[in-house]
Motif scaffolding. Sequence first.
Motif, PDB file in Angstrom:
ATOM      1  N   LEU A  14       0.907  -1.336  -0.084  1.00 29.77           N
ATOM      2  CA  LEU A  14      -0.076  -0.161   0.111  1.00 29.77           C
ATOM      3  C   LEU A  14       0.964   1.154   0.084  1.00 29.77           C
ATOM      4  CD1 LEU A  14      -2.828  -0.929   2.559  1.00 29.77           C
ATOM      5  CD2 LEU A  14      -3.007  -0.898  -0.121  1.00 29.77           C
ATOM      6  N   ASN A 310     -10.221  -1.732  -4.738  1.00 27.84           N
ATOM      7  CA  ASN A 310     -10.355  -2.547  -3.420  1.00 27.84           C
ATOM      8  C   ASN A 310     -11.591  -3.039  -2.672  1.00 27.84           C
ATOM      9  OD1 ASN A 310      -7.353  -3.975  -2.797  1.00 27.84           O
ATOM     10  ND2 ASN A 310      -6.839  -1.878  -3.259  1.00 27.84           N
ATOM     11  N   ARG A 318      -7.757  -3.188   3.252  1.00 26.39           N
ATOM     12  CA  ARG A 318      -6.883  -2.389   2.628  1.00 26.39           C
ATOM     13  C   ARG A 318      -7.426  -1.147   2.296  1.00 26.39           C
ATOM     14  NH1 ARG A 318      -2.455  -4.728  -0.166  1.00 26.39           N
ATOM     15  NH2 ARG A 318      -2.867  -3.243  -2.217  1.00 26.39           N
TER      16      ARG A 318
END
Length: 463
Positions: A14, A310, A318
């Motif tokens: 990320l 996501n 996430r």
Amino acid sequence: MQNNQLSMFESESLGRLMLKFSLPAIISMVVNSIYNIVDQVFIGWGVNYMGNAATNVTFPLVTTSMAVSTMIADGCVAYFSLKLGERQHQLAARTMGNGSALALAAGLVMTLLGELFLLPIVRLCGGTEAVLPYAMEYGRITMLGVPFVCLSMTVSSLIRAEGNPRYAMICMLSGCITNVALDALFVLGFGWGMAGAAWATVIGQALNMILALAYIPRFQNVRFERRNLRFEGVVLKGFLPLGISSFFTQAASTVVIICMNRLLVKYGGESIYGADIPLAAFGIVMKVNSIIVSVMVGLGIGSQPIVGYNYGAKKFARVKTVYLRTIAVGSLVSVCGWLCFQLCPQVIVSAFGQESALYNQFAVKCFREFLSVCFLLGFIIPTGIFFQSIGRPVKAIISNMTRQILFFIPNMFLFSHFFGIQGLLYAGPVSDCMAALVVFALLCQELRRMSRMIREQPVAANS
């Protein structure tokens, strides 16, 4: 190729993803703000502060075109990202085509309306008799660039969402560098004044659009087809609601600027500053602050493809992590901006030309008092975009409406009635504090819901 390109959204680190997407988005948004600031710098040195006042009264034309542009671009990219996450590539391609066609059509309509009704618009936005000639000359030319802005914003946003934020950044940088170079040549070199600054802006915007359009054949996850340019009700209904919050944010800015300009003229005329000094000085303050706002928006839209993909793929853990990191970075940057405005406002003011002591005094007051809690923007703005990214348009609209429409406009009239020109400076920080409380309440509700969905999923689903 398509699957590898898209899988990075749900498998790559990320931190690396956010750096890859947010940094170019921030640079692109800041460069977009610099378009207007660069004009003001050269106008300040090549014309005078009356020219800067003129850019302030024509700025609602810019924010109105931005309102429509961002509604189309942000709604399009949010829907585009969600559909990619759901593996609906054909629908994503139709979204790209419909969004691009709508952006161009909207830009042409706004240019026509702006040219036809420029004089009453400038008067409505607070243009005094002294400022009016400068504003008309500048506005007539800059309205020609609106279709370029609308189309380039939409296509650049799609390029960013498709996985190439660096190219989108290059488009913006190329246009901005061209604008700066031509400003120096036209305004200071040729002495063309307001017209020179306006033509420099339009040429830079045209270059931005050309570079964005040149990328379309290189899209990897969708294929551009002419038939996708035909408007489809189901596609328009899919993405336009997701951009409504962005529209209201910019439209609210337009209303705020018009109301503020008129109040500045009214109460400035009753003060030692007169009508034109507050009009010019406040315009500079708002546009400098737009750099901080642009960083926050860049953070939000940079994380938008990651969040949208996501969320569509049901990787809720996430999604939550990306949001929290976005807010942390946004808060840090906004505090740095706040420190600059509090500690060295005169340095910023001096960049826009040498003016009278009275002018400098009011401009410094604007920076220190009106922007006294601007650090809250690092939370308010990215949160509104986050709601938009996960398909929560109502919460996104509320987040953006509270700060400007529900709080700031009433506070402007209330505080100026009791405290005059000083009251206008008080209205900003009070409104930001009130808006932060409302956004925080909406966020808590959404995070609780998302935490519940995370608990209900198998561990592997969010890895």
